[in-house]
Design a protein around this motif. Structure first.
Motif, short mmCIF file in Angstrom:
data_model
loop_
_atom_site.label_atom_id
_atom_site.label_comp_id
_atom_site.label_asym_id
_atom_site.label_seq_id
_atom_site.Cartn_x
_atom_site.Cartn_y
_atom_site.Cartn_z
N LEU A 133 0.84 -1.20 0.00
CA LEU A 133 0.00 0.00 0.00
C LEU A 133 0.88 1.25 0.00
CD1 LEU A 133 -2.74 -0.90 2.65
CD2 LEU A 133 -2.95 -0.98 0.16
N GLU B 161 -0.67 7.20 0.58
CA GLU B 161 -1.99 7.76 0.28
C GLU B 161 -3.08 6.72 0.46
OE1 GLU B 161 -4.32 10.07 -3.39
OE2 GLU B 161 -2.21 9.44 -3.59
N GLN B 162 -2.81 5.49 0.05
CA GLN B 162 -3.79 4.41 0.20
C GLN B 162 -3.98 4.04 1.66
OE1 GLN B 162 -1.89 1.52 -2.38
NE2 GLN B 162 -3.19 2.06 -4.13
N MET B 163 -2.89 4.08 2.45
CA MET B 163 -3.01 3.80 3.88
C MET B 163 -3.94 4.81 4.56
SD MET B 163 0.92 2.94 5.01
CE MET B 163 1.91 1.72 4.15
N GLU C 86 -6.26 6.66 3.25
CA GLU C 86 -7.64 6.52 2.80
C GLU C 86 -8.30 5.26 3.35
OE1 GLU C 86 -7.54 6.61 -1.43
OE2 GLU C 86 -7.09 8.76 -1.56
N LYS C 87 -7.55 4.20 3.48
CA LYS C 87 -8.12 2.93 3.91
C LYS C 87 -8.26 2.82 5.42
CE LYS C 87 -7.63 -2.06 3.20
NZ LYS C 87 -6.83 -3.13 2.55
N TYR C 88 -7.36 3.50 6.16
CA TYR C 88 -7.39 3.42 7.63
C TYR C 88 -7.45 4.83 8.23
CZ TYR C 88 -5.71 -1.28 6.55
OH TYR C 88 -5.58 -2.55 6.04
N CYS D 165 -2.77 4.98 12.07
CA CYS D 165 -3.04 4.54 10.69
C CYS D 165 -1.95 3.58 10.22
CB CYS D 165 -3.14 5.76 9.78
SG CYS D 165 -3.21 5.38 8.01
N GLU E 103 -2.43 0.15 11.72
CA GLU E 103 -3.50 -0.60 11.08
C GLU E 103 -3.06 -1.16 9.72
OE1 GLU E 103 -6.53 -1.39 12.16
OE2 GLU E 103 -6.10 -0.52 14.12
N ALA E 104 -2.25 -0.39 9.02
CA ALA E 104 -1.80 -0.83 7.70
C ALA E 104 -0.75 -1.94 7.78
CB ALA E 104 -1.23 0.35 6.91
#
Length: 277
Positions: free
Chosen positions: A155, A158-160, A162-164, A181, A184-185
């Motif tokens: 990931l 930016e994806q981290m 948005e996802k967490y 965050c 969690e990632a």
């Protein structure tokens, strides 16, 4: 200036609406170093306190045989009234700033204690160790495989984010990478390795980092894991020196305030003969 002294998590809460945009408040320094700004300002401002209310008549230097209300300080003469004015400035001004700074110490201690508890927690791939310096203060060395598992997370930053997302966190809402965050990632990675990577990227005590900087650092560590070791040591040493400087400034404010208390209310007290000021 009190905003500079508050912990990152408190600033990010909704009760401080002044920090309301990423462009308005750029995160550039550590919480530890932010402590000093109000205290340094007090120290610089106190220089002017020696110029307040100049004595209206010539003053004599204090001696054991001659009781006076003056002392020779820093090349000038300070009377009782000036000493009392300076005491109010140092005591009340210094107490306010120092009180906010000291309130962060329990949180700092808790972060250190939590890191020590990560020694045997979570999964670990084992293998070759990274060889971090003992000055970092970690309970054990890091395994290279554990660190690589974190920095090579598929990931992007930016994806981290948005996802967490982190609820009620201003930094997270504005696209910054927070430690929660990042945890969690990397739920399947070693917790101590996750902590180490975050503290290597962030100069904030490992709590928040700009997304562009985080992405750049992760790519750098993925290609050269030794760079992480260097950044981690540098950030830790900066944090240690910041704490030492903070203690020095707090002690200096207390000593100066005590000196003005003596000169302002007890100038004839013989017990102060051996004081260093």
């Amino acid at each position: 200036c009190c905003y500079c002294l508050l912990p990152i998590e408190d600033i990010c809460s909704s009760q401080y609406p002044i920090v309301n945009s990423r462009n308005y408040f750029q995160y550039t320094t550590s919480t530890m170093r932010s402590f000093f700004f109000p205290i340094v300002l007090l120290s610089l401002g106190a220089v002017g306190a020696f110029q307040l209310n100049p004595p209206a008549r010539p003053l004599q230097l204090r001696s054991k045989s001659d009781s006076t209300t003056a002392r020779h300080i820093g090349g000038g003469l300070e009377d009782v009234e000036t000493a009392r004015t300076a005491f109010y400035f140092w005591f009340f001004g210094g107490s306010g700033a120092a009180g906010i700074a000291r309130s962060a110490f329990p949180r700092m201690y808790e972060n250190v204690r939590t890191t020590q508890q990560l020694k045997d927690q979570g999964p670990s791939l084992g293998g070759e160790t990274l060889g971090i310096s003992p000055l970092i203060g970690y309970p054990r060395d890091l395994y290279v495989s554990d660190v690589e598992q974190v920095v090579k997370n598929p990931l992007s930053v930016e994806q981290m984010v948005e996802k967490y997302p982190v609820e009620n966190n201003l930094w997270s809402r504005n696209g910054y990478l927070t430690f929660k965050c990042f945890q969690e990632a990397n739920q399947k990675a070693n917790p101590l390795a996750v902590r180490a990577v975050m503290e290597s990227m962030a100069s904030s005590g490992g709590e928040v980092v700009e997304p562009e900087k985080a992405q750049e650092k992760l790519e750098q560590y993925a290609s050269n894991v030794d760079a992480l070791k260097q950044d981690l040591l540098k950030n830790k040493l900066v944090g240690y020196s910041s704490i030492a400087t903070l203690f020095f400034l707090l002690g200096l404010a207390d000593v100066v305030a005590a000196g003005h208390l003596y000169h302002g209310w007890f100038p004839e007290w013989p017990g102060a003969e051996n004081f260093p000021w």
